[in-house]
Enzyme design. Structure first.
Site, PDB file in Angstrom:
ATOM      1  N   LYS A  26       0.847  -1.196   0.000  1.00  0.00           N
ATOM      2  CA  LYS A  26       0.000   0.000   0.000  1.00  0.00           C
ATOM      3  C   LYS A  26       0.882   1.246   0.000  1.00  0.00           C
ATOM      4  CE  LYS A  26      -3.660   2.105   2.703  1.00  0.00           C
ATOM      5  NZ  LYS A  26      -4.525   2.049   3.864  1.00  0.00           N
ATOM      6  N   GLU A  76      10.565  -4.681   4.456  1.00  0.00           N
ATOM      7  CA  GLU A  76      10.644  -6.096   4.036  1.00  0.00           C
ATOM      8  C   GLU A  76      10.327  -6.214   2.547  1.00  0.00           C
ATOM      9  OE1 GLU A  76       8.941  -4.940   6.646  1.00  0.00           O
ATOM     10  OE2 GLU A  76       8.934  -6.360   8.331  1.00  0.00           O
ATOM     11  N   GLY A  84      -4.899  -2.001   5.017  1.00  0.00           N
ATOM     12  CA  GLY A  84      -4.065  -3.112   4.552  1.00  0.00           C
ATOM     13  C   GLY A  84      -4.708  -4.473   4.791  1.00  0.00           C
ATOM     14  N   ARG A  85      -5.171  -4.708   6.012  1.00  0.00           N
ATOM     15  CA  ARG A  85      -5.703  -6.038   6.335  1.00  0.00           C
ATOM     16  C   ARG A  85      -7.119  -6.246   5.812  1.00  0.00           C
ATOM     17  NH1 ARG A  85      -4.636  -2.803  10.393  1.00  0.00           N
ATOM     18  NH2 ARG A  85      -6.265  -2.047  11.784  1.00  0.00           N
ATOM     19  N   GLU A  96      -4.497  -7.019  14.903  1.00  0.00           N
ATOM     20  CA  GLU A  96      -4.031  -5.694  14.492  1.00  0.00           C
ATOM     21  C   GLU A  96      -5.180  -4.680  14.576  1.00  0.00           C
ATOM     22  OE1 GLU A  96      -0.573  -4.925  11.550  1.00  0.00           O
ATOM     23  OE2 GLU A  96      -2.344  -4.511  10.360  1.00  0.00           O
ATOM     24  N   HIS A 105      -3.906 -33.785  17.366  1.00  0.00           N
ATOM     25  CA  HIS A 105      -2.746 -34.588  17.776  1.00  0.00           C
ATOM     26  C   HIS A 105      -1.622 -33.691  18.270  1.00  0.00           C
ATOM     27  CE1 HIS A 105      -4.633 -38.203  16.172  1.00  0.00           C
ATOM     28  NE2 HIS A 105      -5.154 -37.364  15.296  1.00  0.00           N
ATOM     29  N   LYS A 135       9.166  -0.718  14.150  1.00  0.00           N
ATOM     30  CA  LYS A 135       9.694  -0.367  12.820  1.00  0.00           C
ATOM     31  C   LYS A 135      10.783   0.688  12.950  1.00  0.00           C
ATOM     32  CE  LYS A 135       5.565  -0.905   9.922  1.00  0.00           C
ATOM     33  NZ  LYS A 135       4.568  -0.174   9.163  1.00  0.00           N
TER      34      LYS A 135
END
Ligand code: F6P
Length: 536
Positions: A198, A204, A256-257, A342, A373, A502
């Site tokens: 965005k 990253e 963003g999410r 978030e 399990h 950040k």
């Protein structure tokens, strides 16, 4: 704390000794009363301790907190994300025929045009009309992180039966291991890289994008020609060298999410095709329409939110497990971790004051039956209670393996039943006696075989995981988060809590390189910097 919170707490205190099973015994119609559906999607929350009075109080709380008004404000394009001064309109992305006015302008012509451009580009890639240096595109690498990765990465697995385009790969982590291993298997001449960010500043993503460009440049004369970008920043995508014809933008009113419904879904569109992507949008729009119109007491997102509020804020259970009995939803828990944690993992309300209750449960999970399990031991017999959110399809995608699917469903329903019923000391003893135990050894062994039961779970059941159904599921959870946020007074659409890490990370680079000293760092951080420098 408002009157409804207090009443809910008091009601919980008064009823906490009533077992959920007793609620079923007292009311043969309980399953139907404490369930709601949208078409063929069924949400059953009857295996929780919510009774009629608790539900009435929860609904009253939602009304008192203005859920309905806030919901309309969101759909109408009001700037409800007020710490960033933005509207919240991801719902507009899945309802292209709507008209939505922001700052006096209808934003929908732009939304429609971008969707058309994305679909057209996706079809060009799929048909081979758009080519790499070596011919038709065989592989697409989406580089992005958080909301620019998790949605399409989750959906690419979820909708794999519809995948009939180039292979999709997702690179998010700045750890070079991921991009190195992803690119190692690919041919740069037939690979398309989509840089999804965005902001187009995320460290990253930008580091991975540069690495991918250098990799591409080893074999491809014009590497930028095999890059596309999804971003709100036309300036930065241009500076990276990506031609505007392959840049797909979206407005700042898509968080963003919440962004997989728009161009962030480009990789998915290429993988499954524009038509199936539109079916995914349609599913989301169906949930939106239901969320807007259904009375609160029959409204799936509202009910899911109220169950969440009951378990976390009223009962005090610190986490919730999302347990899809659907291997193709293996990344859904990770997706929901960002969506929920978030959005609502905050300790300040919209008015700047501290919340009256705890906020933001820890969301975690794994697909069944694998979790059985691994961590289900704790869910069944641990000292804490983990509300479980099961989901399962009536039908799989492997008709020749229908017996697998029966086992899958059987396990899912059985786990929810076991959590509800438990096993008493009496039946544990009887079992041990049958197995030949007696005396003190029988007592000791039987205690280990007791299941407390009375552990809450919900079930989301649907006929089959299709693009449309996935759209409904994701929109259901988005609105759930929204409703919980409104009830708590939280702005679910900002994420200031990610900023400090950040900032400190960007200052850490020069210190690790030895170009800046770590003076002023705390003792532990200084020690770790020294360790990294001497062993790196
Ligand atoms: O982690 C913070 C965050 O801003 C997320 O909200 C977002 O999804 C992610 O980073 C990626 O941001 P961008 O799309 O700007 O690269």
């Amino acid at each position: 704390m408002s009157e409804y919170w207090q009443k809910l707490k008091a009601h919980r205190a008064a009823t906490m000794d009533t077992r959920i099973k007793a609620l079923f015994d007292a009311d043969p119609g309980r399953a139907g009363t404490f369930s709601a559906s949208l078409g063929e999607m069924l949400f059953d929350y009857s295996k929780t301790s919510i009774d009629a009075e608790a539900m009435a109080l929860l609904i009253a709380l939602a009304q008192d907190r203005g859920v309905a008004e806030r919901r309309e404000a969101m759909f109408a394009g009001e700037k409800i994300n007020d710490t960033e001064g933005r509207a919240v309109l991801h719902t507009a992305l899945r309802n292209p025929d709507a008209s939505v006015i922001v700052d006096g302008e209808d934003v929908m012509p732009e939304v429609r045009a971008t969707l058309e451009r994305c679909c057209a580009f996706a079809e060009q890639v799929r048909s081979g009309a758009y080519q790499g240096q070596g011919g038709a595109i065989t592989d697409v690498v989406n580089i992005g992180i958080g909301g620019s990765d998790l949605g399409p990465a989750m959906a690419a697995i979820a909708l794999s039966p519809w995948a009939d385009g180039p292979r999709l790969h997702f690179v998010s982590n700045v750890d070079g291991a991921q991009i190195a291993e992803t690119l190692a298997g690919l041919d740069p001449e037939t690979t398309l890289v989509i840089v999804s960010s965005k902001t187009f500043t995320t460290i990253e993503t930008m580091t991975n994008a540069e690495t991918a460009k250098a990799w591409m440049a080893q074999k491809v004369a014009d590497p930028a020609a095999q890059f596309a970008a999804v971003s709100t920043s036309a300036e930065r995508t241009a500076a990276f060298g990506i031609d505007a014809s392959r840049v797909f933008g979206f407005a700042d009113w898509v968080g963003g999410r919440y962004s997989m419904w728009g161009p962030i879904g480009l990789s998915l569109m290429i993988g499954i095709g524009a038509e199936d992507f539109r079916a995914f949008l349609k599913g989301g729009a169906e949930m939106d329409a239901h969320f807007r119109a259904a009375p609160l007491a029959e409204n799936l997102p509202v009910l899911l939110a109220l169950v969440g509020i009951w378990h976390h804020q009223v009962c005090g259970y610190p986490s919730r497990a999302v347990l899809p009995y659907d291997q193709r939803l293996s990344r859904l828990p990770a997706y929901l971790q960002q969506l929920e944690m978030e959005s609502n993992g905050k300790s300040v309300r919209m008015d700047g004051t501290a919340p009256a209750t705890v906020t933001g449960p820890i969301v975690w999970g794994e697909p069944g039956t694998n979790g059985q399990h691994a961590f289900y031991q704790l869910i069944h017999q641990g000292t804490g209670v983990v509300p479980c959110e099961f989901m399962v399809a009536a039908k799989g995608h492997e008709p020749e393996l229908a017996h697998h699917h029966r086992l899958l469903i059987g396990n899912c329903l059985a786990q929810a039943e076991a959590l509800l019923l438990g096993r008493s000391m009496e039946s544990a003893r009887a079992l041990m006696e049958k197995a030949g135990f007696e005396g003190a050894e029988l007592e000791r062994q039987a205690a280990h075989r007791v299941f407390p039961g009375n552990r809450p779970s919900t079930m989301l059941a649907y006929p089959q995981l299709t693009p449309e159904m996935l759209g409904r599921i994701i929109a259901l959870y988005e609105h759930r988060v929204f409703v919980e946020g409104v009830i708590l007074g939280i702005n679910s659409f900002d994420q200031w809590g990610v900023e400090l890490g950040k900032e400190l990370a960007s200052a850490m680079g020069p210190i690790l390189e030895g170009k800046a000293d770590g003076a002023g760092k705390d003792g532990s951080t200084a020690q770790l910097v020294a360790f990294m420098r001497s062993h790196g």
